[in-house]
Scaffold this active site. Structure first.
Site, PDB file in Angstrom:
ATOM      1  CG  ASP A  31      -4.305   0.811 -15.496  1.00 45.28           C
ATOM      2  OD1 ASP A  31      -4.766   1.373 -14.483  1.00 45.28           O
ATOM      3  OD2 ASP A  31      -3.124   0.925 -15.867  1.00 45.28           O
ATOM      4  NE  ARG A  40       7.081  -2.112   9.009  1.00 52.24           N
ATOM      5  CZ  ARG A  40       7.970  -1.176   9.389  1.00 52.24           C
ATOM      6  NH1 ARG A  40       8.097  -0.857  10.671  1.00 52.24           N
ATOM      7  NH2 ARG A  40       8.718  -0.560   8.489  1.00 52.24           N
ATOM      8  CB  SER A  46       1.489   6.715  -3.828  1.00 51.31           C
ATOM      9  OG  SER A  46       1.660   5.391  -3.334  1.00 51.31           O
ATOM     10  CE  LYS A  47      -3.031   2.025  -0.414  1.00 53.47           C
ATOM     11  NZ  LYS A  47      -3.939   1.254  -1.339  1.00 53.47           N
ATOM     12  CB  ALA A  52      -5.972  -2.077  -8.230  1.00 55.26           C
ATOM     13  CB  THR A 107      -1.328   0.868   4.120  1.00 56.39           C
ATOM     14  OG1 THR A 107      -0.237   0.659   5.021  1.00 56.39           O
ATOM     15  CG2 THR A 107      -1.027   2.147   3.354  1.00 56.39           C
ATOM     16  CG  ASP A 108      -0.073   0.145   9.390  1.00 57.95           C
ATOM     17  OD1 ASP A 108       0.450   0.036   8.259  1.00 57.95           O
ATOM     18  OD2 ASP A 108       0.293  -0.542  10.368  1.00 57.95           O
ATOM     19  CD  GLU A 109       3.802   0.502   5.068  1.00 54.66           C
ATOM     20  OE1 GLU A 109       4.683   1.162   4.497  1.00 54.66           O
ATOM     21  OE2 GLU A 109       3.726  -0.733   4.985  1.00 54.66           O
ATOM     22  N   GLY A 118      15.004   5.852   5.135  1.00 53.70           N
ATOM     23  CA  GLY A 118      13.763   6.380   5.726  1.00 53.70           C
ATOM     24  C   GLY A 118      12.916   5.326   6.416  1.00 53.70           C
ATOM     25  CB  THR A 124       1.774  -5.349 -11.928  1.00 52.10           C
ATOM     26  OG1 THR A 124       1.510  -5.896 -10.611  1.00 52.10           O
ATOM     27  CG2 THR A 124       0.803  -4.208 -12.214  1.00 52.10           C
ATOM     28  CE1 TYR A 167       1.564   0.767  -0.746  1.00 52.64           C
ATOM     29  CE2 TYR A 167       2.428   0.825   1.488  1.00 52.64           C
ATOM     30  CZ  TYR A 167       1.452   0.433   0.585  1.00 52.64           C
ATOM     31  OH  TYR A 167       0.367  -0.293   1.022  1.00 52.64           O
ATOM     32  N   PRO A 176      17.927 -11.781   4.705  1.00 54.19           N
ATOM     33  CG  PRO A 176      17.281 -10.628   2.774  1.00 54.19           C
ATOM     34  CD  PRO A 176      17.180 -11.966   3.450  1.00 54.19           C
TER      35      PRO A 176
HETATM   36  P1  NAD Z   1      -0.130  -6.874  -4.198  1.00 52.65           P
HETATM   37  O1  NAD Z   1       1.005  -6.064  -4.701  1.00 52.65           O
HETATM   38  O2  NAD Z   1       0.084  -8.295  -3.819  1.00 52.65           O
HETATM   39  O3  NAD Z   1      -1.317  -6.882  -5.287  1.00 52.65           O
HETATM   40  C1  NAD Z   1      -1.681  -5.746  -6.007  1.00 52.65           C
HETATM   41  C2  NAD Z   1      -2.544  -6.202  -7.185  1.00 52.65           C
HETATM   42  O4  NAD Z   1      -2.999  -5.040  -7.898  1.00 52.65           O
HETATM   43  C3  NAD Z   1      -1.784  -7.061  -8.196  1.00 52.65           C
HETATM   44  O5  NAD Z   1      -2.562  -8.177  -8.578  1.00 52.65           O
HETATM   45  C4  NAD Z   1      -1.567  -6.122  -9.381  1.00 52.65           C
HETATM   46  O6  NAD Z   1      -1.523  -6.810 -10.637  1.00 52.65           O
HETATM   47  C5  NAD Z   1      -2.803  -5.231  -9.287  1.00 52.65           C
HETATM   48  N1  NAD Z   1      -2.602  -3.910  -9.898  1.00 52.65           N
HETATM   49  C6  NAD Z   1      -1.544  -3.084  -9.759  1.00 52.65           C
HETATM   50  N2  NAD Z   1      -1.732  -1.965 -10.480  1.00 52.65           N
HETATM   51  C7  NAD Z   1      -2.959  -2.068 -11.051  1.00 52.65           C
HETATM   52  C8  NAD Z   1      -3.727  -1.219 -11.898  1.00 52.65           C
HETATM   53  N3  NAD Z   1      -3.257  -0.022 -12.292  1.00 52.65           N
HETATM   54  N4  NAD Z   1      -4.950  -1.635 -12.305  1.00 52.65           N
HETATM   55  C9  NAD Z   1      -5.420  -2.860 -11.929  1.00 52.65           C
HETATM   56  N5  NAD Z   1      -4.726  -3.704 -11.135  1.00 52.65           N
HETATM   57  C10 NAD Z   1      -3.509  -3.309 -10.706  1.00 52.65           C
HETATM   58  O7  NAD Z   1      -0.747  -6.048  -2.975  1.00 52.65           O
HETATM   59  P2  NAD Z   1      -1.466  -6.561  -1.655  1.00 52.65           P
HETATM   60  O8  NAD Z   1      -0.460  -6.823  -0.630  1.00 52.65           O
HETATM   61  O9  NAD Z   1      -2.456  -7.594  -2.027  1.00 52.65           O
HETATM   62  O10 NAD Z   1      -2.237  -5.222  -1.235  1.00 52.65           O
HETATM   63  C11 NAD Z   1      -3.551  -4.936  -1.725  1.00 52.65           C
HETATM   64  C12 NAD Z   1      -3.990  -3.597  -1.192  1.00 52.65           C
HETATM   65  O11 NAD Z   1      -3.989  -3.624   0.229  1.00 52.65           O
HETATM   66  C13 NAD Z   1      -3.092  -2.434  -1.603  1.00 52.65           C
HETATM   67  O12 NAD Z   1      -3.898  -1.338  -1.900  1.00 52.65           O
HETATM   68  C14 NAD Z   1      -2.244  -2.177  -0.373  1.00 52.65           C
HETATM   69  O13 NAD Z   1      -1.872  -0.820  -0.295  1.00 52.65           O
HETATM   70  C15 NAD Z   1      -3.210  -2.545   0.732  1.00 52.65           C
HETATM   71  N6  NAD Z   1      -2.598  -3.027   1.977  1.00 52.65           N
HETATM   72  C16 NAD Z   1      -1.664  -4.017   1.949  1.00 52.65           C
HETATM   73  C17 NAD Z   1      -1.109  -4.480   3.141  1.00 52.65           C
HETATM   74  C18 NAD Z   1      -0.089  -5.604   3.169  1.00 52.65           C
HETATM   75  O14 NAD Z   1       0.484  -5.886   4.226  1.00 52.65           O
HETATM   76  N7  NAD Z   1       0.151  -6.312   2.068  1.00 52.65           N
HETATM   77  C19 NAD Z   1      -1.505  -3.920   4.360  1.00 52.65           C
HETATM   78  C20 NAD Z   1      -2.468  -2.898   4.356  1.00 52.65           C
HETATM   79  C21 NAD Z   1      -3.013  -2.464   3.149  1.00 52.65           C
HETATM   80  P1  TYD Z   2       7.755  -5.344   4.200  1.00 54.32           P
HETATM   81  O1  TYD Z   2       7.257  -6.760   4.185  1.00 54.32           O
HETATM   82  O2  TYD Z   2       8.396  -4.805   2.965  1.00 54.32           O
HETATM   83  O3  TYD Z   2       6.514  -4.455   4.644  1.00 54.32           O
HETATM   84  P2  TYD Z   2       6.470  -2.863   5.045  1.00 54.32           P
HETATM   85  O4  TYD Z   2       7.753  -2.230   4.706  1.00 54.32           O
HETATM   86  O5  TYD Z   2       5.351  -2.387   4.179  1.00 54.32           O
HETATM   87  O6  TYD Z   2       6.165  -2.832   6.504  1.00 54.32           O
HETATM   88  O7  TYD Z   2       8.783  -5.203   5.390  1.00 54.32           O
HETATM   89  C1  TYD Z   2       8.405  -5.496   6.726  1.00 54.32           C
HETATM   90  C2  TYD Z   2       9.575  -5.164   7.625  1.00 54.32           C
HETATM   91  O8  TYD Z   2      10.653  -6.045   7.324  1.00 54.32           O
HETATM   92  C3  TYD Z   2      10.118  -3.753   7.407  1.00 54.32           C
HETATM   93  O9  TYD Z   2      10.528  -3.222   8.658  1.00 54.32           O
HETATM   94  C4  TYD Z   2      11.322  -3.968   6.516  1.00 54.32           C
HETATM   95  C5  TYD Z   2      11.817  -5.319   6.939  1.00 54.32           C
HETATM   96  N1  TYD Z   2      12.493  -6.127   5.868  1.00 54.32           N
HETATM   97  C6  TYD Z   2      13.751  -6.696   6.116  1.00 54.32           C
HETATM   98  O10 TYD Z   2      14.320  -6.562   7.204  1.00 54.32           O
HETATM   99  N2  TYD Z   2      14.334  -7.432   5.113  1.00 54.32           N
HETATM  100  C7  TYD Z   2      13.751  -7.602   3.902  1.00 54.32           C
HETATM  101  O11 TYD Z   2      14.356  -8.251   3.009  1.00 54.32           O
HETATM  102  C8  TYD Z   2      12.450  -7.032   3.670  1.00 54.32           C
HETATM  103  C9  TYD Z   2      11.749  -7.182   2.342  1.00 54.32           C
HETATM  104  C10 TYD Z   2      11.855  -6.293   4.691  1.00 54.32           C
END
Ligand code: NAD
Ligand code: TYD
Length: 348
Positions: A57, A222, A161-162, A80, A132-134, A289, A34, A158, A213
């Site tokens: 996928d 966080r 869905s998780k 994914a 995720t913790d969310e 939210g 994606t 988000y 921003p």
């Molecule tokens: P990301 O958005 O950087 O990467 C997601 C990857 O999944 C991409 O490479 C995308 O191409 C692939 N993808 C999306 N839909 C797909 C599908 N239907 N089939 C196959 N591949 C698909 O996300 P990330 O930040 O690397 O997060 C990875 C996982 O960790 C997620 O499940 C997210 O919920 C979880 N997570 C992320 C964080 C964070 O801070 N980034 C924290 C806790 C948990």
């Molecule tokens: P984000 O990196 O989107 O992670 P999450 O919402 O999953 O915690 O955002 C982290 C925090 O930063 C969240 O409180 C929203 C805030 N934020 C901004 O203030 N400005 C921005 O442009 C973005 C993307 C996030």
């Protein structure tokens, strides 16, 4: 072999690079590519036979079944997902399609495969679901941190869905006995994160002279964990986690957004003398939210699996800034037309 899904994304690519640096065991990487998937993050593996990339996928049951039969992985690590809260607010459907329905299909493919195994292959198989913790919702300032026993209360599309996918994973264990493990990690940061999330967005904007921003009053909190530490936690859970259990993972590094952006600016000021990056900070409309505070109690994984983060927030943040400063080509490569359209739409 292990099968990693979403391995071209932020955490998945770091996980695969760390995995192959430490182990001779190969990785099949199934990723849909994606907007968030980026093979440039895995460029150093282009000629490494231990990494097999497949574009596809997780919801494509025929493809997943073929991969399972061909490679006989001992584990599936499911990264994914659609992962950006702001995109989920503007368009939730893709989050249900991949995070809920996609996970359902992946679970069904895994279950069919696993039920056909015997002996050690069957008892050793693991399905590690990266969540995720969310899913736990939002904390008030004095609330205790999230732990494995905190009830789910997801607030964004988000997070909902998780949470839905986590419930499916739990049920596939309870009903069918599929040997699952689930992790709930706090906000990750580090190299190769797509610049729509807070930290890389701020770095990329700061370097380009654009505004920084900050949503609302900038006082949302966080807990931040360096991505390499999340990956070491996942390796520990995969190796030693108890089947059917969930593990909360966090950095013990709570930070208000505004303080974090200011800390980033100070690091950038030191790297690029003569500039005042904090002058680019601008308060913008809040996220609908917007969860106020996340915090993680990681006692269980520390006690049961002996995991601890190696980076402090200060060292991790400096490493992250230095990675982006040294990887201008990667930054240019991810700023596609689609990326510009998202930024223009979202921050208009
Ligand atoms: P990301 O958005 O950087 O990467 C997601 C990857 O999944 C991409 O490479 C995308 O191409 C692939 N993808 C999306 N839909 C797909 C599908 N239907 N089939 C196959 N591949 C698909 O996300 P990330 O930040 O690397 O997060 C990875 C996982 O960790 C997620 O499940 C997210 O919920 C979880 N997570 C992320 C964080 C964070 O801070 N980034 C924290 C806790 C948990
Ligand atoms: P984000 O990196 O989107 O992670 P999450 O919402 O999953 O915690 O955002 C982290 C925090 O930063 C969240 O409180 C929203 C805030 N934020 C901004 O203030 N400005 C921005 O442009 C973005 C993307 C996030």
């Amino acid at each position: 072999m292990i099968l990693v899904t979403g391995g071209a994304g932020f955490i998945g690519s770091n996980f695969i690079l760390d995995w192959l640096a430490a182990s001779s065991e190969g990785v099949v990487n199934l990723d849909k590519l994606t907007y968030a998937g980026n093979l440039a993050s895995l460029a150093t593996l282009a000629r490494d036979p231990r990494h097999v990339f497949v574009r596809g996928d997780i919801g494509d049951a025929a493809l997943v079944s073929t991969l399972l039969e061909r490679h006989r992985p001992r584990a599936i690590v499911n990264f994914a997902a659609e992962s950006h809260v702001d995109r989920s607010i503007r368009g939730p459907r893709a989050f249900i399609d991949t995070n809920v329905v996609g996970t359902l299909e992946l679970l069904e493919s895994a279950r069919t495969w696993w039920q056909g195994l015997a002996g050690g292959e069957r008892t050793g198989f693991r399905f590690l679901h990266v969540s995720t913790d969310e899913v736990y919702g939002s904390l008030a300032p004095a609330d205790p941190a999230f732990s494995e026993s905190t009830p789910f209360a997801p607030n964004s599309p988000y997070a909902a869905s998780k949470a839905g996918s986590d419930h499916l994973v739990r049920a596939w264990h309870h009903t069918y006995g599929l040997p699952v493990l689930t992790t709930h990690c706090s906000n990750n940061y580090g190299p190769r994160q797509f610049p729509e999330k807070l930290i890389p967005l701020m770095i990329v904007n700061a370097l380009a002279g654009r505004r920084l921003p900050v949503y609302g009053d900038g006082q949302n909190v966080r807990d931040w964990l360096y991505v390499g530490d999340h990956c070491s936690a996942l390796r520990a859970v995969l190796a030693r986690g108890r089947v059917g259990e969930t593990y909360a993972i966090g950095g013990g590094a709570e930070m208000r957004n505004l303080d974090l952006v200011r800390a980033l600016c100070r690091i950038l000021d030191a790297r690029r003398p003569g500039r005042d990056h904090a002058a680019q900070i601008e308060f913008v409309a809040d996220r609908p939210g917007h969860d106020r505070r996340y915090a993680i109690d990681a006692t269980k994984i520390e006690r049961e699996l002996g995991w601890k983060p190696a980076e402090t927030f200060e060292t991790g943040l400096a490493r992250t800034v230095d990675w982006y400063l040294a990887n201008g080509d990667w930054i240019d490569g991810v700023q596609s037309d689609e990326y510009r359209r998202w930024i223009d739409l979202h921050y208009a």
